[in-house]
Write a protein that holds these residues in place. Structure first.
Motif, PDB file in Angstrom:
ATOM      1  N   SER A   2       0.803  -1.215   0.000  1.00 49.50           N
ATOM      2  CA  SER A   2       0.000   0.000   0.000  1.00 49.50           C
ATOM      3  C   SER A   2       0.837   1.267   0.000  1.00 49.50           C
ATOM      4  CB  SER A   2      -0.936  -0.010   1.216  1.00 49.50           C
ATOM      5  OG  SER A   2      -0.170   0.026   2.408  1.00 49.50           O
ATOM      6  N   GLY A   3       2.134   1.184   0.178  1.00 50.58           N
ATOM      7  CA  GLY A   3       2.973   2.363   0.175  1.00 50.58           C
ATOM      8  C   GLY A   3       3.033   3.055   1.519  1.00 50.58           C
ATOM      9  N   GLU A   4       2.459   2.460   2.541  1.00 56.13           N
ATOM     10  CA  GLU A   4       2.483   3.062   3.871  1.00 56.13           C
ATOM     11  C   GLU A   4       3.734   2.633   4.617  1.00 56.13           C
ATOM     12  OE1 GLU A   4      -1.076   2.394   6.106  1.00 56.13           O
ATOM     13  OE2 GLU A   4      -2.335   2.689   4.363  1.00 56.13           O
ATOM     14  N   ALA A   5       4.163   3.499   5.509  1.00 57.98           N
ATOM     15  CA  ALA A   5       5.323   3.184   6.345  1.00 57.98           C
ATOM     16  C   ALA A   5       4.922   3.385   7.796  1.00 57.98           C
ATOM     17  CB  ALA A   5       6.491   4.089   5.997  1.00 57.98           C
ATOM     18  N   GLY A   6       5.571   2.652   8.669  1.00 53.93           N
ATOM     19  CA  GLY A   6       5.311   2.837  10.090  1.00 53.93           C
ATOM     20  C   GLY A   6       4.592   1.648  10.692  1.00 53.93           C
ATOM     21  N   VAL A   7       4.462   1.741  12.003  1.00 52.31           N
ATOM     22  CA  VAL A   7       3.840   0.667  12.761  1.00 52.31           C
ATOM     23  C   VAL A   7       2.874   1.278  13.751  1.00 52.31           C
ATOM     24  CG1 VAL A   7       4.305  -1.123  14.485  1.00 52.31           C
ATOM     25  CG2 VAL A   7       5.855  -0.825  12.566  1.00 52.31           C
ATOM     26  N   ASN A   8       1.730   0.670  13.879  1.00 52.87           N
ATOM     27  CA  ASN A   8       0.796   1.067  14.928  1.00 52.87           C
ATOM     28  C   ASN A   8       1.207   0.320  16.191  1.00 52.87           C
ATOM     29  OD1 ASN A   8      -1.380   1.118  16.760  1.00 52.87           O
ATOM     30  ND2 ASN A   8      -2.837   1.439  15.094  1.00 52.87           N
ATOM     31  N   PRO A   9       1.707   1.018  17.221  1.00 48.80           N
ATOM     32  CA  PRO A   9       2.217   0.327  18.406  1.00 48.80           C
ATOM     33  C   PRO A   9       1.151  -0.462  19.149  1.00 48.80           C
ATOM     34  CG  PRO A   9       2.332   2.721  18.690  1.00 48.80           C
ATOM     35  CD  PRO A   9       1.890   2.456  17.293  1.00 48.80           C
ATOM     36  N   ILE A  10      -0.086   0.000  19.095  1.00 45.20           N
ATOM     37  CA  ILE A  10      -1.165  -0.728  19.774  1.00 45.20           C
ATOM     38  C   ILE A  10      -1.424  -2.049  19.078  1.00 45.20           C
ATOM     39  CG2 ILE A  10      -3.626  -0.650  20.369  1.00 45.20           C
ATOM     40  CD1 ILE A  10      -3.213   2.433  20.688  1.00 45.20           C
ATOM     41  N   GLU A  11      -1.458  -2.037  17.749  1.00 47.06           N
ATOM     42  CA  GLU A  11      -1.651  -3.284  17.002  1.00 47.06           C
ATOM     43  C   GLU A  11      -0.467  -4.233  17.203  1.00 47.06           C
ATOM     44  OE1 GLU A  11      -2.456  -2.461  12.904  1.00 47.06           O
ATOM     45  OE2 GLU A  11      -4.288  -1.364  13.360  1.00 47.06           O
ATOM     46  N   ALA A  12       0.739  -3.684  17.262  1.00 47.65           N
ATOM     47  CA  ALA A  12       1.923  -4.522  17.470  1.00 47.65           C
ATOM     48  C   ALA A  12       1.870  -5.198  18.830  1.00 47.65           C
ATOM     49  CB  ALA A  12       3.193  -3.687  17.324  1.00 47.65           C
ATOM     50  N   MET A  13       1.459  -4.482  19.864  1.00 47.58           N
ATOM     51  CA  MET A  13       1.346  -5.091  21.194  1.00 47.58           C
ATOM     52  C   MET A  13       0.270  -6.165  21.191  1.00 47.58           C
ATOM     53  SD  MET A  13       3.559  -4.403  23.308  1.00 47.58           S
ATOM     54  CE  MET A  13       4.589  -3.270  24.154  1.00 47.58           C
ATOM     55  N   SER A  14      -0.793  -5.956  20.434  1.00 49.86           N
ATOM     56  CA  SER A  14      -1.842  -6.970  20.323  1.00 49.86           C
ATOM     57  C   SER A  14      -1.281  -8.245  19.704  1.00 49.86           C
ATOM     58  CB  SER A  14      -3.003  -6.432  19.482  1.00 49.86           C
ATOM     59  OG  SER A  14      -3.972  -7.434  19.281  1.00 49.86           O
ATOM     60  N   GLU A  15      -0.445  -8.089  18.675  1.00 49.65           N
ATOM     61  CA  GLU A  15       0.190  -9.250  18.045  1.00 49.65           C
ATOM     62  C   GLU A  15       1.098  -9.973  19.041  1.00 49.65           C
ATOM     63  OE1 GLU A  15      -0.470 -10.423  14.999  1.00 49.65           O
ATOM     64  OE2 GLU A  15      -1.882  -8.799  14.626  1.00 49.65           O
ATOM     65  N   ALA A  16       1.799  -9.216  19.855  1.00 48.38           N
ATOM     66  CA  ALA A  16       2.681  -9.812  20.868  1.00 48.38           C
ATOM     67  C   ALA A  16       1.858 -10.592  21.891  1.00 48.38           C
ATOM     68  CB  ALA A  16       3.494  -8.728  21.560  1.00 48.38           C
ATOM     69  N   GLU A  17       0.727 -10.048  22.283  1.00 50.95           N
ATOM     70  CA  GLU A  17      -0.142 -10.739  23.234  1.00 50.95           C
ATOM     71  C   GLU A  17      -0.685 -12.032  22.634  1.00 50.95           C
ATOM     72  OE1 GLU A  17      -3.032  -7.783  24.232  1.00 50.95           O
ATOM     73  OE2 GLU A  17      -1.639  -6.661  25.490  1.00 50.95           O
ATOM     74  N   GLN A  18      -0.997 -12.019  21.351  1.00 50.18           N
ATOM     75  CA  GLN A  18      -1.482 -13.231  20.686  1.00 50.18           C
ATOM     76  C   GLN A  18      -0.398 -14.303  20.645  1.00 50.18           C
ATOM     77  OE1 GLN A  18      -3.151 -12.243  16.865  1.00 50.18           O
ATOM     78  NE2 GLN A  18      -4.562 -10.762  17.748  1.00 50.18           N
ATOM     79  N   ALA A  19       0.838 -13.914  20.396  1.00 51.36           N
ATOM     80  CA  ALA A  19       1.948 -14.866  20.379  1.00 51.36           C
ATOM     81  C   ALA A  19       2.154 -15.454  21.772  1.00 51.36           C
ATOM     82  CB  ALA A  19       3.226 -14.193  19.889  1.00 51.36           C
ATOM     83  N   GLU A  20       2.011 -14.620  22.783  1.00 52.12           N
ATOM     84  CA  GLU A  20       2.161 -15.089  24.155  1.00 52.12           C
ATOM     85  C   GLU A  20       1.048 -16.066  24.518  1.00 52.12           C
ATOM     86  OE1 GLU A  20       3.228 -13.024  28.426  1.00 52.12           O
ATOM     87  OE2 GLU A  20       2.367 -11.800  26.843  1.00 52.12           O
ATOM     88  N   ALA A  21      -0.169 -15.774  24.087  1.00 49.24           N
ATOM     89  CA  ALA A  21      -1.294 -16.677  24.341  1.00 49.24           C
ATOM     90  C   ALA A  21      -1.080 -18.019  23.641  1.00 49.24           C
ATOM     91  CB  ALA A  21      -2.605 -16.038  23.885  1.00 49.24           C
ATOM     92  N   LEU A  22      -0.524 -18.000  22.445  1.00 51.57           N
ATOM     93  CA  LEU A  22      -0.224 -19.229  21.721  1.00 51.57           C
ATOM     94  C   LEU A  22       0.794 -20.064  22.486  1.00 51.57           C
ATOM     95  CD1 LEU A  22      -0.419 -21.019  19.182  1.00 51.57           C
ATOM     96  CD2 LEU A  22       1.396 -19.626  18.200  1.00 51.57           C
ATOM     97  N   ALA A  23       1.807 -19.413  23.020  1.00 52.09           N
ATOM     98  CA  ALA A  23       2.825 -20.123  23.797  1.00 52.09           C
ATOM     99  C   ALA A  23       2.213 -20.763  25.038  1.00 52.09           C
ATOM    100  CB  ALA A  23       3.946 -19.163  24.193  1.00 52.09           C
ATOM    101  N   GLU A  24       1.341 -20.043  25.709  1.00 51.26           N
ATOM    102  CA  GLU A  24       0.675 -20.600  26.894  1.00 51.26           C
ATOM    103  C   GLU A  24      -0.199 -21.788  26.520  1.00 51.26           C
ATOM    104  OE1 GLU A  24      -1.419 -17.374  28.722  1.00 51.26           O
ATOM    105  OE2 GLU A  24       0.427 -16.358  29.301  1.00 51.26           O
ATOM    106  N   ALA A  25      -0.877 -21.698  25.383  1.00 58.01           N
ATOM    107  CA  ALA A  25      -1.721 -22.805  24.932  1.00 58.01           C
ATOM    108  C   ALA A  25      -0.887 -24.059  24.681  1.00 58.01           C
ATOM    109  CB  ALA A  25      -2.486 -22.408  23.672  1.00 58.01           C
ATOM    110  N   MET A  26       0.325 -23.896  24.177  1.00 56.08           N
ATOM    111  CA  MET A  26       1.207 -25.039  23.937  1.00 56.08           C
ATOM    112  C   MET A  26       1.563 -25.751  25.248  1.00 56.08           C
ATOM    113  SD  MET A  26       1.742 -25.667  20.876  1.00 56.08           S
ATOM    114  CE  MET A  26       1.196 -24.900  19.393  1.00 56.08           C
ATOM    115  N   VAL A  27       1.747 -24.971  26.300  1.00 51.21           N
ATOM    116  CA  VAL A  27       2.050 -25.569  27.599  1.00 51.21           C
ATOM    117  C   VAL A  27       0.873 -26.445  28.047  1.00 51.21           C
ATOM    118  CG1 VAL A  27       2.486 -25.071  30.040  1.00 51.21           C
ATOM    119  CG2 VAL A  27       3.643 -23.746  28.262  1.00 51.21           C
TER     120      VAL A  27
END
Length: 108
Positions: A2-27
């Motif tokens: 799309s030609g956009e640059a940058g990161v939405n920090p709130i969306e990035a933290m949401s992605e991090a939380e999802q990865a953490e939840a996935l790790a917990e589910a594996m346990v």
């Protein structure tokens, strides 16, 4: 792209939380596997039971590695997000300093 640059920090933290939840589910999957294989070992013959135990040990090892990868991913995303926020803040300060030095009135 799309030609956009940058990161939405709130969306990035949401992605991090999802990865953490996935790790917990594996346990929890490892715990569930232990319960299932315990029942299976009691139901099979003594010749098959050691193979079930071996399968359980190998699978739990791999689930642990996947869980650790998920934790690492979450930490990396969180770290990158914090670095981006810091960089944005520093750049905003420098931009403001440049505007102040120009002494030009700009309406935002």
């Amino acid at each position: 792209m799309s030609g956009e640059a940058g990161v939405n920090p709130i969306e990035a933290m949401s992605e991090a939380e999802q990865a953490e939840a996935l790790a917990e589910a594996m346990v929890f999957l490892g715990r569930d596997l232990e319960l299932i294989t315990a029942e299976l070992r009691s139901a099979v013959s003594e010749y098959v039971s050691p193979a079930v135990g071996d399968y359980e040990n190998e699978t739990i090892l791999h689930l642990g590695q996947v869980a650790q990868n998920g934790i690492d991913l979450a930490q990396n995303v969180q770290g990158a997000d914090l670095a981006i926020v810091d960089t944005d803040h520093e750049n905003a300060e420098k931009y403001q300093e440049g505007l102040d030095a120009l002494d030009i009135q700009i309406n935002f």
